[in-house]
Design an enzyme around this catalytic site. Structure first.
Site, PDB file in Angstrom:
ATOM      1  N   CYS A  77     -33.824  30.736 -19.598  1.00  0.00           N
ATOM      2  CA  CYS A  77     -33.194  29.259 -19.633  1.00  0.00           C
ATOM      3  C   CYS A  77     -31.767  29.410 -20.088  1.00  0.00           C
ATOM      4  O   CYS A  77     -31.860  29.706 -21.124  1.00  0.00           O
ATOM      5  CB  CYS A  77     -34.256  28.390 -20.174  1.00  0.00           C
ATOM      6  SG  CYS A  77     -33.621  26.658 -20.011  1.00  0.00           S
ATOM      7  N   GLU A 333     -14.446   1.369 -21.945  1.00  0.00           N
ATOM      8  CA  GLU A 333     -15.375   2.423 -21.466  1.00  0.00           C
ATOM      9  C   GLU A 333     -14.947   2.568 -19.901  1.00  0.00           C
ATOM     10  O   GLU A 333     -14.556   1.333 -19.212  1.00  0.00           O
ATOM     11  CB  GLU A 333     -16.691   1.913 -21.586  1.00  0.00           C
ATOM     12  CG  GLU A 333     -17.648   2.649 -20.346  1.00  0.00           C
ATOM     13  CD  GLU A 333     -17.866   4.214 -20.681  1.00  0.00           C
ATOM     14  OE1 GLU A 333     -17.817   4.576 -21.918  1.00  0.00           O
ATOM     15  OE2 GLU A 333     -18.001   4.762 -19.573  1.00  0.00           O
ATOM     16  N   CYS A 408     -18.385  15.667 -29.685  1.00  0.00           N
ATOM     17  CA  CYS A 408     -19.513  16.633 -29.113  1.00  0.00           C
ATOM     18  C   CYS A 408     -19.054  17.747 -29.113  1.00  0.00           C
ATOM     19  O   CYS A 408     -19.660  18.865 -28.324  1.00  0.00           O
ATOM     20  CB  CYS A 408     -20.257  15.785 -27.894  1.00  0.00           C
ATOM     21  SG  CYS A 408     -19.242  15.628 -26.683  1.00  0.00           S
TER      22      CYS A 408
HETATM   23  C1  LIG Z   1     -19.801  10.681 -25.617  1.00  0.00           C
HETATM   24  S1  LIG Z   1     -20.154   9.048 -24.743  1.00  0.00           S
HETATM   25  C2  LIG Z   1     -20.097   8.129 -26.104  1.00  0.00           C
HETATM   26  C3  LIG Z   1     -20.744   6.545 -25.473  1.00  0.00           C
HETATM   27  C4  LIG Z   1     -21.069   5.854 -26.845  1.00  0.00           C
HETATM   28  N1  LIG Z   1     -20.339   5.857 -27.847  1.00  0.00           N
HETATM   29  C5  LIG Z   1     -22.607   6.200 -27.221  1.00  0.00           C
HETATM   30  O1  LIG Z   1     -22.823   6.647 -28.206  1.00  0.00           O
HETATM   31  O2  LIG Z   1     -23.736   5.959 -26.424  1.00  0.00           O
HETATM   32  C6  LIG Z   1     -18.335   9.000 -24.110  1.00  0.00           C
HETATM   33  C7  LIG Z   1     -18.188   7.931 -23.260  1.00  0.00           C
HETATM   34  O3  LIG Z   1     -16.861   8.035 -22.826  1.00  0.00           O
HETATM   35  C8  LIG Z   1     -16.710   7.547 -21.298  1.00  0.00           C
HETATM   36  N2  LIG Z   1     -15.496   7.943 -20.852  1.00  0.00           N
HETATM   37  C9  LIG Z   1     -15.095   9.353 -20.511  1.00  0.00           C
HETATM   38  N3  LIG Z   1     -13.831   9.381 -20.139  1.00  0.00           N
HETATM   39  C10 LIG Z   1     -13.396   8.188 -20.553  1.00  0.00           C
HETATM   40  C11 LIG Z   1     -11.932   7.598 -20.592  1.00  0.00           C
HETATM   41  N4  LIG Z   1     -10.928   8.350 -19.964  1.00  0.00           N
HETATM   42  N5  LIG Z   1     -11.602   6.355 -21.182  1.00  0.00           N
HETATM   43  C12 LIG Z   1     -12.923   5.497 -21.474  1.00  0.00           C
HETATM   44  N6  LIG Z   1     -14.132   5.961 -21.506  1.00  0.00           N
HETATM   45  C13 LIG Z   1     -14.327   7.210 -20.926  1.00  0.00           C
HETATM   46  C14 LIG Z   1     -18.093   8.019 -20.835  1.00  0.00           C
HETATM   47  O4  LIG Z   1     -18.369   7.247 -19.642  1.00  0.00           O
HETATM   48  C15 LIG Z   1     -18.813   7.986 -21.778  1.00  0.00           C
HETATM   49  O5  LIG Z   1     -19.629   6.738 -21.710  1.00  0.00           O
END
Ligand SMILES: C[S@@+](CC[C@H](N)C(=O)[O-])C[C@H]1O[C@@H](n2cnc3c(N)ncnc32)[C@H](O)[C@@H]1O
Length: 456
Positions: A77, A333, A408
């Protein structure tokens, strides 16, 4: 050294992907399944990203006592590559990966804090995405990708990261789909029907959302499949059908039907209630997410009376935690559905001091800065690609006294921390937070403070 050679390799480092690295005859070897301190006899198999790939055939010395992996799919996997490493060692290696990535970019860190362990090292995931495929014998398969192969799937019998109910759903869908003769979508011919199965189960409420992604609909056999699965697994709270006729292999689509329930589930995190819709991001290890948010809030310090910005806010899970003590929170977001969820979540939790904007951080942040908006604290939690250069530049102009960075991907974190240093920030603390046990993936929390501008 050439393909087929057997070499003795001392593994001295770990790649950012969690594979062992060794130097033999002046060449760098990637040695999968080995960790620093291992001495292995390995067969050179070819090249990977400009380095030689050598598969271990025998461990001459082991740096760590390996344990028996509990999962029958271990090794094949692409998911849990570290199941045979004791959990304490996994944490130690993640600390090393993070420190190594930051040292490589010369990031100066006030203090490295020990990795925060996950409350549960197995069965912690609230979301799994499975792919349909056809076996060489022609039978329908439903499972995860074979390690290193985007085009090969194996049948998952039992996954040790998801709940027992999710495992039952996968088994039921595979069996009923095969009995109905429904074909898997073929990546090459673009024929066939079944593409993905996404199972999300809220850990605290137990609510379960199943999303079946198909290539054509309406289709009476797909209806029969859903009816059979719902009859066998009545615990499924909500069932969603997604139509995705496009060629890209992504579990989203152009149309969606709610076949059972509300079309979303509810999760509780840190005493707050959150709606999770099929397309919304929610941390996949919700018990550890509580710890992540608590630590992030703690890093922000006393927020009373403060204006807080939460960039990349998803469904507002961190924003709402912050809003319990801040004067105001503005979340940004890109996914409109998540912003909708974030607004509902704020309302359901009685938090009237939150506002959410739909848009990219790279567009919204420079606009906020041009309007002269001021923030006392900025929290950022970008996807793996890290911060857009426009976001970095705008952060430099905003000059919030403190920034909290949730990452991450230690590699892009290192780049961004380097960028923030040149804008006058000091990295006070860095702490890995283990959201993904059994894998080399690593979440990191970094606290930054704006240094006084240098005299002159
Ligand atoms: C790692 S997640 C974090 C979400 C939140 N902080 C949580 O803990 O649930 C990253 C988020 O960034 C959003 N995202 C990705 N690219 C983006 C951009 N260019 N501008 C704003 N948001 C974005 C994604 O849709 C996602 O919801």
């Amino acid at each position: 050294m050439k393909r087929g050679d057997l070499v003795v390799a001392e593994v001295v480092a770990m790649s950012p992907q969690g594979e062992g690295l060794a130097q033999v005859e002046g060449r760098t070897l990637i040695v999968p399944r080995a960790v620093p301190g291992d001495r292995v006899e390995a067969r050179v198999r070819g090249k990977q990203k400009g380095r030689l790939l050598a598969m271990p055939e025998q461990f001459i010395e082991r740096a760590v006592n390996r344990q028996e992996a509990p999962c029958q799919h271990f090794g094949r996997c692409g998911g849990c590559r570290w199941q045979d490493l004791p959990y304490a060692d996994q944490l130690r290696f993640k600390e090393g990966l993070v420190a190594g990535a930051l040292a490589e970019r010369d990031v100066r860190v006030g203090a490295y804090l020990p990795a925060l362990p996950s409350p549960s090292p197995f069965f912690y995931r609230n979301k799994m995405e499975f792919s349909f495929s056809t076996s060489p014998e022609g039978s329908l398969m439903l499972g995860l990708h074979v390690r290193g192969r985007f085009d090969r799937v194996f049948d998952v019998e039992e996954c040790h990261l998801q709940s027992a109910l999710s495992n039952r759903v996968v088994g039921a869908v595979r069996r009923h789909a095969a009995a109905l003769g429904l074909p898997a979508y073929d990546l090459k011919t673009h024929q066939g029907q079944l593409r993905f199965l996404v199972v999300r189960q809220a850990v605290q409420t137990g609510e379960t959302l199943v999303d079946l992604v198909v290539a054509q609909y309406p289709n009476p056999e797909v209806d029969a499949l859903i009816a059979a699965v719902l009859a066998e697994v009545p615990e499924i709270t909500t069932f969603v059908l997604t139509l995705h006729g496009g060629k890209a292999q992504v579990a989203t689509g152009q149309a969606q039907w709610v076949v059972k329930g509300r079309g979303w589930i509810e999760e509780v995190c840190g005493g707050l209630r959150f709606v999770i819709s099929p397309r919304s991001f929610f941390q996949t290890n919700p018990l550890q997410a509580e710890n992540l948010y608590a630590e992030a809030c703690r890093l922000g310090g006393d927020l009373e009376g403060m204006a807080v910005l939460d960039l990349y806010c998803g469904t507002g899970s961190l924003s709402l935690h912050l809003a319990r003590s801040a004067r105001s929170v503005l979340g940004v977001e890109v996914v409109a559905e998540s912003v909708e969820d974030a607004r509902n979540n704020a309302q359901c939790n009685g938090l009237a001091n939150c506002e959410f904007v739909a848009g990219t951080a790279e567009e919204v942040l420079p606009a906020l800065q041009r309007e002269g908006k001021r923030f006392d604290r900025v929290f950022v939690d970008p996807p793996r690609a890290g911060l857009h250069p426009k976001v970095l530049a705008a952060l430099g102009a905003l000059r919030a006294p403190q920034v909290v960075y949730i990452s991450c991907n230690p590699l892009t974190l290192a780049d961004d921390l380097g960028g923030l240093e040149t804008l006058g920030y000091q990295v006070a603390t860095v702490q890995p937070v283990d959201m993904f046990p059994q894998t080399p993936h690593c979440e990191v929390l970094a606290g930054l403070v704006l240094a006084e501008p240098a005299a002159g």
